[in-house]
Design a protein around this motif. Structure first.
Motif, PDB file in Angstrom:
ATOM      1  N   VAL A   9       0.854  -1.192   0.000  1.00 28.99           N
ATOM      2  CA  VAL A   9       0.000   0.000   0.000  1.00 28.99           C
ATOM      3  C   VAL A   9       0.889   1.240   0.000  1.00 28.99           C
ATOM      4  N   GLY A  10       0.809   2.044  -1.067  1.00 30.77           N
ATOM      5  CA  GLY A  10       1.556   3.301  -1.126  1.00 30.77           C
ATOM      6  C   GLY A  10       2.698   3.262  -2.116  1.00 30.77           C
ATOM      7  N   CYS A  11       2.641   4.192  -3.074  1.00 30.74           N
ATOM      8  CA  CYS A  11       3.675   4.241  -4.118  1.00 30.74           C
ATOM      9  C   CYS A  11       4.503   5.505  -3.944  1.00 30.74           C
ATOM     10  N   GLY A  12       5.256   5.591  -2.847  1.00 30.96           N
ATOM     11  CA  GLY A  12       6.172   6.724  -2.607  1.00 30.96           C
ATOM     12  C   GLY A  12       7.564   6.279  -3.014  1.00 30.96           C
ATOM     13  N   GLU A  33      -2.154   2.362  -4.869  1.00 32.45           N
ATOM     14  CA  GLU A  33      -1.813   3.762  -4.563  1.00 32.45           C
ATOM     15  C   GLU A  33      -3.081   4.598  -4.670  1.00 32.45           C
ATOM     16  N   GLU A  34      -3.273   5.478  -3.676  1.00 34.27           N
ATOM     17  CA  GLU A  34      -4.531   6.246  -3.686  1.00 34.27           C
ATOM     18  C   GLU A  34      -4.570   7.323  -4.766  1.00 34.27           C
ATOM     19  N   ALA A  35      -3.415   7.892  -5.122  1.00 32.55           N
ATOM     20  CA  ALA A  35      -3.412   8.966  -6.126  1.00 32.55           C
ATOM     21  C   ALA A  35      -3.870   8.397  -7.467  1.00 32.55           C
ATOM     22  N   GLY A  42       6.801  16.695  -3.332  1.00 28.30           N
ATOM     23  CA  GLY A  42       7.789  16.892  -2.267  1.00 28.30           C
ATOM     24  C   GLY A  42       9.062  17.505  -2.789  1.00 28.30           C
ATOM     25  N   ALA A  43       9.861  17.988  -1.837  1.00 26.39           N
ATOM     26  CA  ALA A  43      11.099  18.670  -2.179  1.00 26.39           C
ATOM     27  C   ALA A  43      12.101  17.686  -2.768  1.00 26.39           C
ATOM     28  N   GLY A  44      13.182  18.233  -3.332  1.00 25.29           N
ATOM     29  CA  GLY A  44      14.273  17.372  -3.797  1.00 25.29           C
ATOM     30  C   GLY A  44      14.813  16.572  -2.621  1.00 25.29           C
ATOM     31  N   ILE A  45      15.424  15.453  -2.932  1.00 24.07           N
ATOM     32  CA  ILE A  45      15.938  14.612  -1.851  1.00 24.07           C
ATOM     33  C   ILE A  45      17.413  14.307  -2.079  1.00 24.07           C
ATOM     34  N   LEU A  46      18.063  14.009  -0.980  1.00 23.76           N
ATOM     35  CA  LEU A  46      19.474  13.648  -1.047  1.00 23.76           C
ATOM     36  C   LEU A  46      19.588  12.145  -0.819  1.00 23.76           C
ATOM     37  N   ALA A 126      -7.566   3.990  -2.682  1.00 25.26           N
ATOM     38  CA  ALA A 126      -7.218   4.415  -1.311  1.00 25.26           C
ATOM     39  C   ALA A 126      -7.660   3.322  -0.340  1.00 25.26           C
ATOM     40  N   VAL A 127      -6.707   2.638   0.243  1.00 28.00           N
ATOM     41  CA  VAL A 127      -7.039   1.531   1.148  1.00 28.00           C
ATOM     42  C   VAL A 127      -7.525   2.101   2.477  1.00 28.00           C
ATOM     43  N   LYS A 128      -8.697   1.656   2.924  1.00 26.69           N
ATOM     44  CA  LYS A 128      -9.273   2.196   4.156  1.00 26.69           C
ATOM     45  C   LYS A 128      -9.267   1.198   5.300  1.00 26.69           C
ATOM     46  N   LEU A 155       2.574  -2.109   4.499  1.00 24.54           N
ATOM     47  CA  LEU A 155       2.053  -0.742   4.636  1.00 24.54           C
ATOM     48  C   LEU A 155       3.185   0.253   4.438  1.00 24.54           C
ATOM     49  N   ALA A 156       3.173   0.898   3.278  1.00 27.25           N
ATOM     50  CA  ALA A 156       4.193   1.896   2.927  1.00 27.25           C
ATOM     51  C   ALA A 156       3.449   3.164   2.544  1.00 27.25           C
ATOM     52  N   ASP A 157       2.424   3.496   3.347  1.00 31.41           N
ATOM     53  CA  ASP A 157       1.517   4.591   2.989  1.00 31.41           C
ATOM     54  C   ASP A 157       1.898   5.906   3.653  1.00 31.41           C
ATOM     55  N   HIS A 271       4.340  23.656   1.206  1.00 36.93           N
ATOM     56  CA  HIS A 271       4.585  23.604   2.646  1.00 36.93           C
ATOM     57  C   HIS A 271       4.770  22.149   3.064  1.00 36.93           C
ATOM     58  N   ALA A 272       5.916  21.850   3.647  1.00 40.51           N
ATOM     59  CA  ALA A 272       6.157  20.477   4.134  1.00 40.51           C
ATOM     60  C   ALA A 272       6.082  20.466   5.653  1.00 40.51           C
ATOM     61  N   ARG A 273       5.273  19.544   6.175  1.00 43.59           N
ATOM     62  CA  ARG A 273       5.225  19.329   7.630  1.00 43.59           C
ATOM     63  C   ARG A 273       5.924  18.017   7.921  1.00 43.59           C
ATOM     64  N   ASP A 292       8.093   5.853   6.019  1.00 44.04           N
ATOM     65  CA  ASP A 292       7.586   6.879   6.938  1.00 44.04           C
ATOM     66  C   ASP A 292       6.407   6.389   7.771  1.00 44.04           C
ATOM     67  N   HIS A 293       5.635   5.450   7.263  1.00 43.95           N
ATOM     68  CA  HIS A 293       4.540   4.882   8.061  1.00 43.95           C
ATOM     69  C   HIS A 293       5.096   4.388   9.396  1.00 43.95           C
ATOM     70  N   ALA A 294       6.287   3.800   9.332  1.00 45.08           N
ATOM     71  CA  ALA A 294       6.852   3.128  10.499  1.00 45.08           C
ATOM     72  C   ALA A 294       7.787   4.013  11.316  1.00 45.08           C
ATOM     73  N   VAL A 305      14.054   8.770   2.720  1.00 45.21           N
ATOM     74  CA  VAL A 305      13.935   7.913   1.526  1.00 45.21           C
ATOM     75  C   VAL A 305      14.936   6.761   1.628  1.00 45.21           C
ATOM     76  N   ASN A 306      16.130   7.101   2.100  1.00 47.75           N
ATOM     77  CA  ASN A 306      17.169   6.069   2.227  1.00 47.75           C
ATOM     78  C   ASN A 306      16.736   4.975   3.192  1.00 47.75           C
ATOM     79  N   MET A 307      16.068   5.404   4.278  1.00 46.33           N
ATOM     80  CA  MET A 307      15.593   4.418   5.251  1.00 46.33           C
ATOM     81  C   MET A 307      14.513   3.539   4.636  1.00 46.33           C
TER      82      MET A 307
HETATM   83  C1  LIG Z   1      10.980  18.916   3.086  1.00 44.29           C
HETATM   84  C2  LIG Z   1      11.421  17.491   3.120  1.00 44.29           C
HETATM   85  C3  LIG Z   1      12.694  17.159   2.683  1.00 44.29           C
HETATM   86  C4  LIG Z   1      13.130  15.837   2.727  1.00 44.29           C
HETATM   87  N1  LIG Z   1      14.383  15.557   2.302  1.00 44.29           N
HETATM   88  C5  LIG Z   1      14.819  14.282   2.325  1.00 44.29           C
HETATM   89  C6  LIG Z   1      16.128  13.962   1.850  1.00 44.29           C
HETATM   90  O1  LIG Z   1      16.905  14.822   1.429  1.00 44.29           O
HETATM   91  N2  LIG Z   1      16.528  12.665   1.882  1.00 44.29           N
HETATM   92  C7  LIG Z   1      15.698  11.686   2.341  1.00 44.29           C
HETATM   93  O2  LIG Z   1      16.115  10.519   2.334  1.00 44.29           O
HETATM   94  N3  LIG Z   1      14.444  11.952   2.795  1.00 44.29           N
HETATM   95  C8  LIG Z   1      13.993  13.218   2.803  1.00 44.29           C
HETATM   96  N4  LIG Z   1      12.741  13.504   3.261  1.00 44.29           N
HETATM   97  C9  LIG Z   1      11.915  12.408   3.802  1.00 44.29           C
HETATM   98  C10 LIG Z   1      11.241  11.599   2.704  1.00 44.29           C
HETATM   99  O3  LIG Z   1      10.458  12.439   1.899  1.00 44.29           O
HETATM  100  C11 LIG Z   1      10.356  10.504   3.294  1.00 44.29           C
HETATM  101  O4  LIG Z   1      11.026   9.871   4.333  1.00 44.29           O
HETATM  102  C12 LIG Z   1      10.012   9.475   2.212  1.00 44.29           C
HETATM  103  O5  LIG Z   1       9.271  10.076   1.177  1.00 44.29           O
HETATM  104  C13 LIG Z   1       9.211   8.318   2.800  1.00 44.29           C
HETATM  105  O6  LIG Z   1       8.862   7.426   1.779  1.00 44.29           O
HETATM  106  P1  LIG Z   1       7.635   6.463   1.962  1.00 44.29           P
HETATM  107  O7  LIG Z   1       7.619   5.596   0.738  1.00 44.29           O
HETATM  108  O8  LIG Z   1       7.687   5.804   3.281  1.00 44.29           O
HETATM  109  O9  LIG Z   1       6.343   7.389   2.013  1.00 44.29           O
HETATM  110  P2  LIG Z   1       5.807   8.465   0.987  1.00 44.29           P
HETATM  111  O10 LIG Z   1       6.857   8.902   0.053  1.00 44.29           O
HETATM  112  O11 LIG Z   1       5.100   9.495   1.805  1.00 44.29           O
HETATM  113  O12 LIG Z   1       4.728   7.664   0.126  1.00 44.29           O
HETATM  114  C14 LIG Z   1       3.499   7.216   0.666  1.00 44.29           C
HETATM  115  C15 LIG Z   1       2.556   6.914  -0.478  1.00 44.29           C
HETATM  116  O13 LIG Z   1       1.400   6.266   0.030  1.00 44.29           O
HETATM  117  C16 LIG Z   1       0.238   6.784  -0.602  1.00 44.29           C
HETATM  118  N5  LIG Z   1      -0.894   6.528   0.287  1.00 44.29           N
HETATM  119  C17 LIG Z   1      -1.145   7.115   1.494  1.00 44.29           C
HETATM  120  N6  LIG Z   1      -2.244   6.589   2.049  1.00 44.29           N
HETATM  121  C18 LIG Z   1      -2.708   5.640   1.188  1.00 44.29           C
HETATM  122  C19 LIG Z   1      -3.808   4.754   1.229  1.00 44.29           C
HETATM  123  N7  LIG Z   1      -4.660   4.734   2.240  1.00 44.29           N
HETATM  124  N8  LIG Z   1      -4.000   3.908   0.177  1.00 44.29           N
HETATM  125  C20 LIG Z   1      -3.130   3.915  -0.880  1.00 44.29           C
HETATM  126  N9  LIG Z   1      -2.069   4.752  -0.958  1.00 44.29           N
HETATM  127  C21 LIG Z   1      -1.851   5.595   0.067  1.00 44.29           C
HETATM  128  C22 LIG Z   1       0.570   8.249  -0.794  1.00 44.29           C
HETATM  129  O14 LIG Z   1      -0.232   8.839  -1.796  1.00 44.29           O
HETATM  130  C23 LIG Z   1       2.053   8.166  -1.199  1.00 44.29           C
HETATM  131  O15 LIG Z   1       2.201   8.001  -2.586  1.00 44.29           O
HETATM  132  C24 LIG Z   1      12.277  14.814   3.232  1.00 44.29           C
HETATM  133  C25 LIG Z   1      10.992  15.129   3.661  1.00 44.29           C
HETATM  134  C26 LIG Z   1      10.564  16.458   3.607  1.00 44.29           C
HETATM  135  C27 LIG Z   1       9.173  16.768   4.102  1.00 44.29           C
END
Ligand SMILES: Cc1cc2nc3c(=O)[nH]c(=O)nc-3n(C[C@H](O)[C@H](O)[C@H](O)COP(=O)(O)OP(=O)(O)OC[C@H]3O[C@@H](n4cnc5c(N)ncnc54)[C@H](O)[C@@H]3O)c2cc1C
Length: 428
Positions: A9-12, A33-35, A42-46, A126-128, A155-157, A271-273, A292-294, A305-307
C-alpha cells in the motif's frame, strides 16, 4: 519460503522498491496507490550511499546516477558568515558522495523496475481497512471494493497513514511545530553546485539549497530551495508576499537569488510538515510496516527515503532467508533495529537545534558544531551520520564496494563526456 501473494500500500519510495524486490524474488505483488496518477510530491531529496546500495541491487543505480546531481559536501554557515557545518563525503572515503534527486525521477525509475519484475500497479485505490481472516488479509478501499486474499500486506503509505492507528502498533506520532516552505527551480548553469548549502540564523531561520538532478526527460538540472517556517505562521508568510520572502532569503544567502527569482507566486511554494513516528514493532502477523509509516522523522538528517529503501531491502532479504512468514517479519524488524535506534533519537534530539523557538539552542549549535568540524575524528562521525551509515554511537557499516565502484565509473564517464563536449564546443 513459498510463493507469497503480496499487497503493497503506497507508491512513494519504500512501496515501489519493496514491490520491485519481492516481485523479482518471484512473489505475486500488487501495489495499491490512492493517487489517481503517479505524481511524487515533495522537495528534492538527497540519496545517500545506503539508499544507493539498494538501488544498485535493484539494477537501477546507473540510471539514477545519470539523472542525479552529485553532492560532495554539506556546508552550513551562520548569518554572520561563520562556518557551522562543513562535512565532505570524502571524509568517509574518496569517490563517495551523495546524490541530489528530483522525486518524480526516482519514482519513475522505481515504478519501471517494478514493472520489469512483473509487479502490478493499481492507481486511484485508497485503502481504508484491512480485514484479517485466519492467516490471510483482504483490503477494502474508499469505494468499498475488496481485494485479496493476501499472505502479506506491506504498509508503505507514508507518515500520515490513516491505517496506522487501527493496527495498535503506534507508540508515537507527533507533528513537529516547524516545517519548511520549498520550491524547486532550474539550477542556473553558471552556478552548478555540488554542495548542499545552508545558512542559519538562531534556531528560527534557515535557508537551504540542494542540487536536485534532472526530470526523467529533462536536460537542465534543478535546485531545491528550503525556507524554515513554523507551521502556524505559514499563512502569515504567504500574506507578507513574495518580495518580502525574496529579501529575507537573499539577505541570508545571496547565491539563492537566481532560484528565488523563479518563484512565480507565494502559492507556488509548497509547505512540508514533518512527523515523528515510532512503532512498538514493525509487524504483526501477515502485516508489515515500513518507510515513513513506520518511522517518519524530520528531514534534519535527510535519511527518510534512504531508510525506506533499506527497509525494502531488509524485508526482501528476510523473506528470502526465512521458512515462515512470521519468522521473516520478525527477522526484518531485528535487521532494521540498530539503524532505527540510532537515527530516530539523534534526529529527534537535533531537530530543535535547527528549528525551534529557543534561540539559545541555535547559538549553542553554532559554537558546538564549529568545534566538532575542527576535529577530524568527530568530523568523520558527522560524515558517517550524514551518509546514513551509522548503526550505533560507536559503530557503522562500510560503504558498499560496489556502490563506490559505480560512483567512480560514473564520474569517469561524466568527465569523458564533459571533455568531449568541451572539445566539440571549442571546435564549433
Ligand atoms: C521537506 C522534506 C525534505 C526531505 N528531504 C529528504 C532527503 O533529502 N533525503 C531523504 O532521504 N528523505 C527526505 N525527506 C523524507 C522523505 O520524503 C520521506 O522519508 C520518504 O518520502 C518516505 O517514503 P515512503 O515511501 O515511506 O512514504 P511516501 O513517500 O510518503 O509515500 C506514501 C505513499 O502512500 C500513498 N498513500 C497514502 N495513504 C494511502 C492509502 N490509504 N491507500 C493507498 N495509498 C496511500 C501516498 O499517496 C504516497 O504516494 C524529506 C521530507 C521532507 C518533508
Amino acid at each position: 519460503m513459498k510463493r507469497l501473494s503480496v499487497a503493497v500500500v503506497g507508491c512513494g519510495s519504500g512501496g515501489p522498491a519493496t514491490a520491485a524486490m519481492l516481485a523479482r524474488a518471484g512473489h505475486d505483488v500488487v501495489l495499491l496507490e490512492e493517487a489517481p496518477k503517479l505524481t511524487a510530491v515533495g522537495a528534492g531529496i538527497l540519496l545517500q550511499p545506503t539508499g544507493m546500495e539498494v538501488l544498485l541491487e535493484l539494477g537501477v543505480l546507473d540510471r539514477i546516477l545519470d539523472h542525479g546531481s552529485p553532492v560532495h559536501r554539506l556546508h552550513g554557515v551562520s548569518a554572520s558568515g561563520r562556518a557551522v557545518l562543513d562535512i565532505p563525503y570524502a571524509d568517509i572515503e574518496d569517490g563517495v558522495h551523495g546524490l541530489g534527486m528530483y522525486r518524480p525521477t526516482l519514482l519513475t525509475i522505481l515504478v519501471d523496475a517494478m514493472a520489469d519484475h512483473g509487479a502490478e500497479l493499481e492507481l486511484g485505490c485508497a485503502v481504508k481497512r484491512i480485514e484479517r481472516r485466519g492467516s490471510r488479509s483482504w483490503l477494502i478501499d474508499d469505494r468499498g471494493r475488496r481485494r485479496g486474499p493476501f499472505d502479506l500486506v506491506v504498509l508503505a503509505d507514508g507518515a500520515r497513514s490513516d491505517l496506522r492507528k487501527r493496527l495498535g502498533l503506534e507508540r508515537r506520532a507527533q507533528i513537529y511545530p516547524w516545517g519548511a516552505l520549498f520550491f524547486i527551480g532550474e539550477e542556473p548553469a553558471e552556478r552548478a553546485s555540488s554542495t548542499l548549502s545552508q545558512v542559519f540564523r538562531g534556531s528560527g531561520t534557515f535557508v537551504g539549497l540542494l542540487p536536485t538532478g534532472r526530470a526523467i526527460d529533462g536536460h537542465g538540472s534543478r535546485m531545491s530551495l528550503f525556507w524554515s517556517v513554523r507551521n502556524d505562521r505559514v499563512s502569515q508568510w504567504r500574506k507578507l508576499g513574495l518580495e518580502h520572502l525574496r529579501e529575507q532569503v537573499v539577505s541570508l544567502m545571496p547565491e539563492a537569488e537566481a532560484v528565488v527569482e523563479q518563484i512565480p507566486s507565494m502559492e507556488a511554494l509548497m509547505h512540508a510538515r514533518y512527523l515523528d513516528v515510532v512503532l512498538d514493532r514493525l509487524w504483526m502477523p501477515g502485516i508489515v510496516c515500513l518507510g515513513d509509516h513506520a518511522h517518519a522523522m524530520s528531514p534534519q538528517l535527510g535519511q527518510g527515503v534512504n531508510m525506506a529503501l533499506l527497509d525494502a531491502q531488509a524485508l526482501a532479504t528476510a523473506i528470502d532467508e526465512s521458512e515462515h512468514l512470521s519468522a521473516a517479519l520478525s527477522a526484518f524488524d531485528a535487521a532494521r533495529r540498530d539503524h532505527l535506534d540510532f537515527y530516530q533519537p539523534v534526529n529527534r534530539l537535533a531537530t530543535p537545534f535547527f528549528q525551534s523557538d529557543h534561540a539559545p539552542l541555535g547559538w549553542f549549535r553554532d559554537l558546538a558544531l564549529a568545534q566538532v568540524s575542527r576535529v577530524p575524528l568527530l568530523r568523520r562521525q558527522q560524515a558517517l551520520t550524514m551518509a546514513g551509515l551509522k548503526t550505533g554511537p560507536l559503530t557503522h557499516r562500510p560503504v558498499s564496494r560496489a556502490v563506490r565502484a559505480a560512483l567512480l565509473r560514473h564520474e569517469a564517464r561524466s568527465q569523458r563526456q564533459f571533455e568531449a563536449g568541451a572539445v566539440s564546443t571549442s571546435h564549433w
